[in-house]
Design an enzyme around this catalytic site. Structure first.
Site, PDB file in Angstrom:
ATOM      1  CG  ASP A 185      -0.609  -0.424   2.418  1.00  0.00           C
ATOM      2  OD1 ASP A 185       0.410   0.125   2.849  1.00  0.00           O
ATOM      3  OD2 ASP A 185      -1.255  -1.291   3.043  1.00  0.00           O
ATOM      4  CE  LYS A 191      -5.984   0.335   3.166  1.00  0.00           C
ATOM      5  NZ  LYS A 191      -5.593  -0.117   4.495  1.00  0.00           N
ATOM      6  CG  MET A 223      -3.158   7.776  10.785  1.00  0.00           C
ATOM      7  SD  MET A 223      -4.235   6.339  10.842  1.00  0.00           S
ATOM      8  CE  MET A 223      -3.702   5.557  12.363  1.00  0.00           C
TER       9      MET A 223
END
Ligand SMILES: C[S@@+](CC[C@H](N)C(=O)[O-])C[C@H]1O[C@@H](n2cnc3c(N)ncnc32)[C@H](O)[C@@H]1O
Length: 259
Positions: free
Chosen positions: A36, A58, A172
């Protein structure tokens, strides 16, 4: 048909030198690599030319492959007898949804092994020569996600997070760091607590910014650092003054004395 095998491999924060030998062996011997967007170009360059690649990246605001489809893909490859290296940024079991993939494989009866990786908290701290715990400054360390499921409200143990002897690493956290910092101050963590932001840690274009809980919301908006980025909050960040003298240049320097 040979039984398939899936390696859930931690690809580390970006610098290929931070791969484990086991990760490198899995990359070199797999016949298909599933990866990813957090897996760096330099790590992907280690995949042999003849190896099949599946990009399940993603991308923000683009359509990613849904997690359930990634799970189904891994199970199908395993059932087809393939040897799969499923590369994930950092460590597969630290905010990497590796647990969901492991459950899907276990439930389908597919053999799998987990290869740990250097999580970005460790990679970024080391790149800036910063200890995450330090006698007299931090007796504990917590990894926190700053992003909640389906953008739900942040629902953390704020009192625990306000403990001044805990180093907090927020993954995040870009969208919510202002709110996280405000809640920590509201629950008693000093507004002068230092905060270090590391953007694209361990990569050639790594950048960082030093701020405080009081100022991080406005500093991060002004600096517009590229993602991925993580936030290290706690008194250990003050060690940067001594330990970080000749590392990459700072984009902003703020000391607790300014606030
Ligand atoms: C979905 S989580 C994956 C974490 C990963 N499994 C790990 O162990 O590092 C993505 C977050 O990890 C952090 N991250 C990953 N790689 C990074 C890097 N090279 N520099 C800074 N932060 C990074 C950022 O906070 C990013 O938003």
């Amino acid at each position: 048909m040979h039984p398939g095998m899936v390696f859930l491999v931690g690809a580390g924060p970006g610098d290929p030198d931070l791969l484990t030998l086991k990760a490198l062996r899995a990359i070199e011997t797999a016949d298909v690599v599933v990866f990813d967007r957090l897996v760096s170009e330099a790590v992907l360059a280690l995949v042999p030319k003849g190896t099949a690649r599946i990009d399940v990246g993603k991308q923000p605001r683009h359509h990613p492959m849904p997690q359930e489809e990634i799970n189904r893909t891994l199970v199908a490859l395993g059932r087809a007898g393939r040897c799969v290296a499923r590369l994930k940024g950092g460590d597969p079991f630290v905010f990497g949804r590796g647990g969901e993939e492991a459950l899907a494989l276990a439930q389908a009866g597919i053999a799998f092994e987990v290869v740990p990786g250097i999580t970005s908290a460790q990679g970024c701290a080391a790149a800036l020569r910063l200890p995450l715990t330090h006698r007299g400054l931090a007796t504990g360390l917590r990894f926190l996600t700053g992003h909640c499921r389906a953008d739900a409200a942040l629902d953390f143990d704020w009192q625990g997070l306000a403990d001044p002897r805990t180093t907090l690493v927020v993954y995040m956290g870009h969208a919510n760091i202002r709110e996280i910092a405000a809640e920590m101050i509201a629950h008693g963590r000093p507004a002068s607590t230092p905060v270090l932001v590391v953007s694209r840690g361990t990569l050639a274009d790594q950048r960082h910014l030093t701020s405080t809980l009081a100022a991080i919301g406005s500093d991060i908006a002004r600096a517009a650092l590229p993602t991925p980025a993580l936030f290290i909050i706690g008194e250990v960040v003050s060690l940067r003054e001594t330990l970080g003298a000749d590392s990459h240049g700072e984009t902003a320097q703020r000391t607790a004395a300014n606030h």
